[in-house]
Scaffold this motif. Structure first.
Motif, PDB file in Angstrom:
ATOM      1  N   VAL A   1      42.629 -23.543 -15.526  1.00 34.90           N
ATOM      2  CA  VAL A   1      42.454 -22.233 -16.156  1.00 34.90           C
ATOM      3  C   VAL A   1      41.091 -21.657 -15.792  1.00 34.90           C
ATOM      4  CG1 VAL A   1      42.378 -20.970 -18.321  1.00 34.90           C
ATOM      5  CG2 VAL A   1      44.012 -22.835 -18.040  1.00 34.90           C
ATOM      6  N   GLU A   2      40.017 -22.335 -16.175  1.00 38.56           N
ATOM      7  CA  GLU A   2      38.680 -21.838 -15.885  1.00 38.56           C
ATOM      8  C   GLU A   2      38.209 -22.400 -14.545  1.00 38.56           C
ATOM      9  OE1 GLU A   2      34.251 -21.551 -17.977  1.00 38.56           O
ATOM     10  OE2 GLU A   2      35.946 -22.487 -19.007  1.00 38.56           O
ATOM     11  N   PRO A   3      37.774 -21.577 -13.601  1.00 40.03           N
ATOM     12  CA  PRO A   3      37.370 -22.066 -12.282  1.00 40.03           C
ATOM     13  C   PRO A   3      36.055 -22.832 -12.337  1.00 40.03           C
ATOM     14  CG  PRO A   3      36.952 -19.719 -12.460  1.00 40.03           C
ATOM     15  CD  PRO A   3      37.681 -20.108 -13.713  1.00 40.03           C
TER      16      PRO A   3
ATOM     17  N   ALA B   1      35.070 -12.031  -9.589  1.00 41.91           N
ATOM     18  CA  ALA B   1      35.465 -11.354  -8.354  1.00 41.91           C
ATOM     19  C   ALA B   1      36.393 -12.207  -7.508  1.00 41.91           C
ATOM     20  CB  ALA B   1      34.216 -10.975  -7.548  1.00 41.91           C
ATOM     21  N   LEU B   2      36.205 -13.527  -7.515  1.00 38.79           N
ATOM     22  CA  LEU B   2      37.057 -14.416  -6.719  1.00 38.79           C
ATOM     23  C   LEU B   2      38.416 -14.636  -7.357  1.00 38.79           C
ATOM     24  CD1 LEU B   2      34.574 -17.204  -5.516  1.00 38.79           C
ATOM     25  CD2 LEU B   2      35.714 -15.476  -4.110  1.00 38.79           C
ATOM     26  N   PHE B   3      38.475 -14.634  -8.684  1.00 42.78           N
ATOM     27  CA  PHE B   3      39.733 -14.916  -9.393  1.00 42.78           C
ATOM     28  C   PHE B   3      40.025 -13.794 -10.396  1.00 42.78           C
ATOM     29  CE2 PHE B   3      37.424 -18.869  -8.499  1.00 42.78           C
ATOM     30  CZ  PHE B   3      38.303 -19.478  -7.623  1.00 42.78           C
ATOM     31  N   PRO B   4      40.286 -12.577  -9.917  1.00 39.00           N
ATOM     32  CA  PRO B   4      40.523 -11.468 -10.852  1.00 39.00           C
ATOM     33  C   PRO B   4      41.828 -11.612 -11.622  1.00 39.00           C
ATOM     34  CG  PRO B   4      40.956 -10.772  -8.590  1.00 39.00           C
ATOM     35  CD  PRO B   4      40.370 -12.143  -8.501  1.00 39.00           C
ATOM     36  N   ASP B   5      42.823 -12.320 -11.054  1.00 40.17           N
ATOM     37  CA  ASP B   5      44.100 -12.451 -11.746  1.00 40.17           C
ATOM     38  C   ASP B   5      44.026 -13.421 -12.919  1.00 40.17           C
ATOM     39  OD1 ASP B   5      43.618 -14.527  -9.992  1.00 40.17           O
ATOM     40  OD2 ASP B   5      45.751 -14.919  -9.637  1.00 40.17           O
ATOM     41  N   ARG B   6      42.985 -14.238 -12.979  1.00 43.41           N
ATOM     42  CA  ARG B   6      42.852 -15.207 -14.066  1.00 43.41           C
ATOM     43  C   ARG B   6      41.848 -14.770 -15.137  1.00 43.41           C
ATOM     44  NH1 ARG B   6      44.775 -20.460 -13.286  1.00 43.41           N
ATOM     45  NH2 ARG B   6      45.867 -20.762 -11.302  1.00 43.41           N
TER      46      ARG B   6
ATOM     47  N   PRO C   1      28.824 -15.811 -13.286  1.00 41.43           N
ATOM     48  CA  PRO C   1      30.107 -15.311 -13.819  1.00 41.43           C
ATOM     49  C   PRO C   1      30.677 -14.141 -13.013  1.00 41.43           C
ATOM     50  CG  PRO C   1      28.516 -15.631 -15.589  1.00 41.43           C
ATOM     51  CD  PRO C   1      27.761 -15.744 -14.306  1.00 41.43           C
ATOM     52  N   ASP C   2      29.813 -13.299 -12.466  1.00 43.92           N
ATOM     53  CA  ASP C   2      30.311 -12.152 -11.702  1.00 43.92           C
ATOM     54  C   ASP C   2      31.052 -12.600 -10.446  1.00 43.92           C
ATOM     55  OD1 ASP C   2      29.204 -10.454 -13.560  1.00 43.92           O
ATOM     56  OD2 ASP C   2      27.322 -10.218 -12.457  1.00 43.92           O
ATOM     57  N   ILE C   3      30.551 -13.632  -9.805  1.00 50.69           N
ATOM     58  CA  ILE C   3      31.219 -14.139  -8.606  1.00 50.69           C
ATOM     59  C   ILE C   3      32.567 -14.749  -8.963  1.00 50.69           C
ATOM     60  CG2 ILE C   3      31.076 -15.871  -6.764  1.00 50.69           C
ATOM     61  CD1 ILE C   3      28.118 -15.388  -6.617  1.00 50.69           C
ATOM     62  N   LEU C   4      32.631 -15.489 -10.056  1.00 49.27           N
ATOM     63  CA  LEU C   4      33.895 -16.090 -10.471  1.00 49.27           C
ATOM     64  C   LEU C   4      34.936 -15.017 -10.790  1.00 49.27           C
ATOM     65  CD1 LEU C   4      32.700 -19.028 -12.749  1.00 49.27           C
ATOM     66  CD2 LEU C   4      33.421 -19.116 -10.362  1.00 49.27           C
TER      67      LEU C   4
ATOM     68  N   ARG D   1      42.501 -17.069 -18.304  1.00 47.54           N
ATOM     69  CA  ARG D   1      43.892 -17.271 -18.685  1.00 47.54           C
ATOM     70  C   ARG D   1      44.688 -17.696 -17.452  1.00 47.54           C
ATOM     71  NH1 ARG D   1      46.050 -10.960 -18.849  1.00 47.54           N
ATOM     72  NH2 ARG D   1      45.635 -10.564 -16.624  1.00 47.54           N
ATOM     73  N   PRO D   2      45.860 -18.297 -17.638  1.00 44.32           N
ATOM     74  CA  PRO D   2      46.727 -18.576 -16.489  1.00 44.32           C
ATOM     75  C   PRO D   2      47.207 -17.273 -15.869  1.00 44.32           C
ATOM     76  CG  PRO D   2      47.347 -19.908 -18.381  1.00 44.32           C
ATOM     77  CD  PRO D   2      46.361 -18.887 -18.878  1.00 44.32           C
TER      78      PRO D   2
END
Length: 333
Positions: free
Chosen positions: A174-176, A137-142, A132-135, A151-152
């Motif tokens: 929405v969820e990577p 960090a890669l998609f902070p805007d979501r 989860p930490d990597i996700l 979220r979108p």
């Protein structure tokens, strides 16, 4: 009409074709006329240059600057004081030269080649997506930290994208997942060759310096761990198969050959378990500069000014060509 006599219509000057090449004016060549046009429209050139600079500076203020983390890797050393050593032992039998998954030194696809191919993609991305930490960090805007859910992304452009997708009956993600991680890493990871040798420089870009360095190290560790686990799985399967065959074979020569194979595979399994890099040695650990380096204003601003200058010159040339075309058409009775 007799031959050799030109009709009045043939003496009339033909209008120039619609082109950006300026027609000769007063005995001037195309280049001289073009220079004269630029000299007369210097205000337009100045406006284009200033406009390009203004757009570049406005874009730099709107774009979030990013740090570039870099690391240098090379194939795992087999010899030397800092080497892991040969995982595949020197075999006495010719038939057992290619039994182990890592293979001999002349294999067509080395562990390092697999490492570069899988770096941040495929099963490695799936492994990274489970963290989860990597996700985040890669998609902070979501990621909504207050509500603790995905979220979108907010903003006008993401809203327009969702609207266009809704028109064709599709939805935005929405969820990577592993596929989104692969795409994100493919956009940010760059692998360069160093001096035509086996070493590679891998760079990763992120808005946060510490996150860029940490993520690059995690991607490298996950790739090496995946290859190590795959090699261990193959070696364990071969050991189990050899032991199974030993229980069924009664011929002394065959049992001796299988015992030699089992000994070799157990050596391979022991070397795979050594706590050293499996497929790639870390020549230079991940590092990043103290200041963001993307986008580079020293490159973007002058280039934007040059683009604005060229666009203004092209507009002046087109305007003069259209003007001369109109004059030529009016001159034809």
């Amino acid at each position: 009409m007799p031959d050799g006599i030109t009709s009045p219509s043939q003496r009339r000057p033909q209008p120039q074709a619609l082109t950006l090449v300026l027609p000769p004016s007063g005995g001037e060549g195309d280049l001289r006329a073009f220079v004269r046009t630029l000299r007369m429209g210097w205000r337009w050139l100045l406006a284009g240059w200033l406009g390009g600079l203004a757009l570049a500076m406005a874009g730099l203020w709107t774009v979030t600057p990013a740090y570039t983390a870099a690391m240098v890797i090379g194939p795992t050393a087999r010899v030397g004081s800092a080497a892991m050593g040969a995982r595949v032992p020197t075999l006495s039998g010719r038939d057992s030269a290619g039994v182990a998954e890592p293979g001999a030194g002349d294999e067509s696809l080395s562990d390092f080649a697999r490492y570069l191919e899988l770096f941040g993609s495929g099963p490695v991305a799936e492994r990274l997506a489970r963290d989860p930490d990597i996700l985040r960090a890669l998609f902070p805007d979501r990621w909504d930290a207050e509500e603790g859910r995905w979220r979108p992304p907010p903003g006008l452009l993401p809203m327009l994208k969702r609207g266009l997708l809704a028109l064709v009956g599709r939805e935005d993600w929405v969820e990577p997942d592993g596929d989104r991680v692969t795409r994100a890493l493919r956009e940010r990871l760059v692998v360069d060759m160093l001096r035509s040798g086996p070493m590679r420089r891998i760079t990763f870009r992120h808005a946060d310096r510490a996150t860029a360095v940490d993520l690059l190290g995690r991607i490298a560790a996950a790739t090496d761990a995946h290859l190590r686990a795959e090699a261990a799985r193959r070696s364990a399967a071969q050991i189990a198969h050899i032991k199974l065959r030993l229980g069924a074979v009664t011929v002394a020569e065959h049992r001796q050959a299988l015992s030699d194979l089992l000994l070799d595979q157990e050596r391979v399994a022991m070397m795979i378990g050594v706590d050293l890099p499996f497929a790639a040695d870390l020549i230079q650990p991940p590092t990043a500069g103290a200041l963001p380096d993307w986008p580079n204003p020293a490159v973007v601003v002058p280039l934007a000014g040059l683009v604005g200058l060229v666009a203004a010159a092209f507009g002046l040339s087109a305007r003069q060509a259209l003007k001369d075309q109109g004059i030529g058409v009016e001159a034809v009775p």
